[in-house]
Design an enzyme around this catalytic site. Sequence first.
Site, PDB file in Angstrom:
ATOM      1  N   ASP A  90       1.824  -1.089  12.160  1.00 43.25           N
ATOM      2  CA  ASP A  90       0.626  -1.599  11.475  1.00 43.25           C
ATOM      3  C   ASP A  90       0.339  -3.063  11.802  1.00 43.25           C
ATOM      4  OD1 ASP A  90       0.307   0.846  10.339  1.00 43.25           O
ATOM      5  OD2 ASP A  90       0.948   0.271   8.322  1.00 43.25           O
ATOM      6  N   LYS A 116       0.835  -1.209   0.000  1.00 47.48           N
ATOM      7  CA  LYS A 116       0.000   0.000   0.000  1.00 47.48           C
ATOM      8  C   LYS A 116       0.869   1.259   0.000  1.00 47.48           C
ATOM      9  CE  LYS A 116      -3.095   0.499   3.482  1.00 47.48           C
ATOM     10  NZ  LYS A 116      -3.315   1.795   4.132  1.00 47.48           N
ATOM     11  N   ARG A 136      -7.458  -3.288   9.658  1.00 43.35           N
ATOM     12  CA  ARG A 136      -6.505  -4.188  10.328  1.00 43.35           C
ATOM     13  C   ARG A 136      -7.135  -4.866  11.555  1.00 43.35           C
ATOM     14  NH1 ARG A 136      -2.230  -3.527   7.055  1.00 43.35           N
ATOM     15  NH2 ARG A 136      -1.741  -1.396   6.459  1.00 43.35           N
ATOM     16  N   SER A 195       7.360   9.265  12.019  1.00 43.09           N
ATOM     17  CA  SER A 195       6.228   9.006  11.135  1.00 43.09           C
ATOM     18  C   SER A 195       6.659   9.157   9.686  1.00 43.09           C
ATOM     19  CB  SER A 195       5.095   9.993  11.453  1.00 43.09           C
ATOM     20  OG  SER A 195       4.231  10.114  10.345  1.00 43.09           O
ATOM     21  N   GLN A 200       4.736   9.292   7.251  1.00 37.57           N
ATOM     22  CA  GLN A 200       3.817  10.207   6.564  1.00 37.57           C
ATOM     23  C   GLN A 200       4.275  11.649   6.739  1.00 37.57           C
ATOM     24  OE1 GLN A 200      -0.089   9.152   7.994  1.00 37.57           O
ATOM     25  NE2 GLN A 200       0.017   7.105   7.091  1.00 37.57           N
TER      26      GLN A 200
END
Length: 429
Positions: free
Chosen positions: A313, A23, A386, A166, A168
């Site tokens: 995750d 992803k 998840r 992070s 992101q």
Amino acid sequence: MSYLSVKKAEKFDIEINTIASDKSISHRSAIFSLLSDKPSSIKNFLRAEDTLNTLNIVRLLGAEVADDGEMIVITPPESFKEPSEILYCGNSGTAMRLFMGFLAPHEGFYILHGDKYLASRPMRRVADPLRKIGANIDGRVKGNLSPIAIRGAKLEGFTYASPISSAQVKSAMILAALYADGMSEFSEPRLSRDHTERMLVGMGAEIIADKDKIKILPLTAPLKPLDITVPSDPSSGFFFAVAAAIIPESRVVIQDVSLNPTRIEAYKVLQRMGTNIEFIAKEEVYEPIGDIVVQYGALKAVSVEENIAWLIDELPALSIVMAVAKGTSVIKNAAELRVKESDRITTVVDNLKICGIDCKEYEDGYEIVGGKFVGDGVIDSHGDHRIAMSFAIAGLLGSIMIEDIECINTSFPNFITLLENITKVSYGD
Ligand code: S3P
């Protein structure tokens, strides 16, 4: 409301070559293709809701997207289009935060929005450092929540020490730095997943990563296009690794998966718990790719307090292994779990209790006492893919029903089909 019912499983031995494509790499492939002036070729792009939304945003910004069902070719526009529509990121924090960094220095007006879950996740972690270097960004609750509005502006080069690890935040700041005035430096407490640095360096960007910081030079010319086959997603593969770890005498081979060290830490924790794991490196496409063989072994409890960003995750799925391992397992330094697709500290602990497992919430993690799994529970996914998939795998220990399972389509649309290779499932509306 949709449901998935999973029956207790017997031992299994399978090889999987159709785990969902990665992803993180799929989002980046679509967005980074905009940094070139030539067509990028992407094979095995993840065809799931999150990444298809990203592809659509790339299209709304003016790129041409040709898709023959196997290969996606993205031809960037000569200049970006100011879209008349909202840029819809669905459930994806990665899409929203990376686009914030990418769009902030691009002339035009843009609105990013997502579903009700994404609309409650914090965007200040990206909006604040971007605003400090000149970005014009606003949103609900003092600029923290989407919809996020961006008016492209001139950005200054920066030195930014992020308080959180992070990928992101890091990726958003790197994308902004590529169009900023002057050199930038970014650092984070511990290295987060590093797909952005690897892919952009592969495309010719001047990004120098050393142990403590990353230096980013602004682009002086468009980058080389991407030519990539997206590997399988180790986070998606991990659900089946957990299946083999909890069902005695079982084995699974997860093929052609990213072996990037910042992505396989959860497999290493499984190894520490007693599962037999082998990593077989096969090739290098921007990062190492290969197979992971997972074979059942007697399980003992573990304490996980380090390298959290490398397995954040996988923690919900890992909690299922902890629930049947001998002893008390502990997760700490994982407060980030609270701002994922759901508050994963609460959703993991509440759902494990429904399965008869003794566990306790901490502010930054949880404690799980390994015990006997009680089947026949009904689990609420809270719209979190998840959580839904982790408890579907828990169903292999004793039948379980999971409610609200559409979210699985955000990252792993063929999950249920693969699960049917191991056990009997039923699902419906
Ligand atoms: C991602 C980074 C991680 C991860 C998420 C995907 C990415 O989030 O949890 O699923 O692709 O950059 P953070 O960077 O916020 O930790």
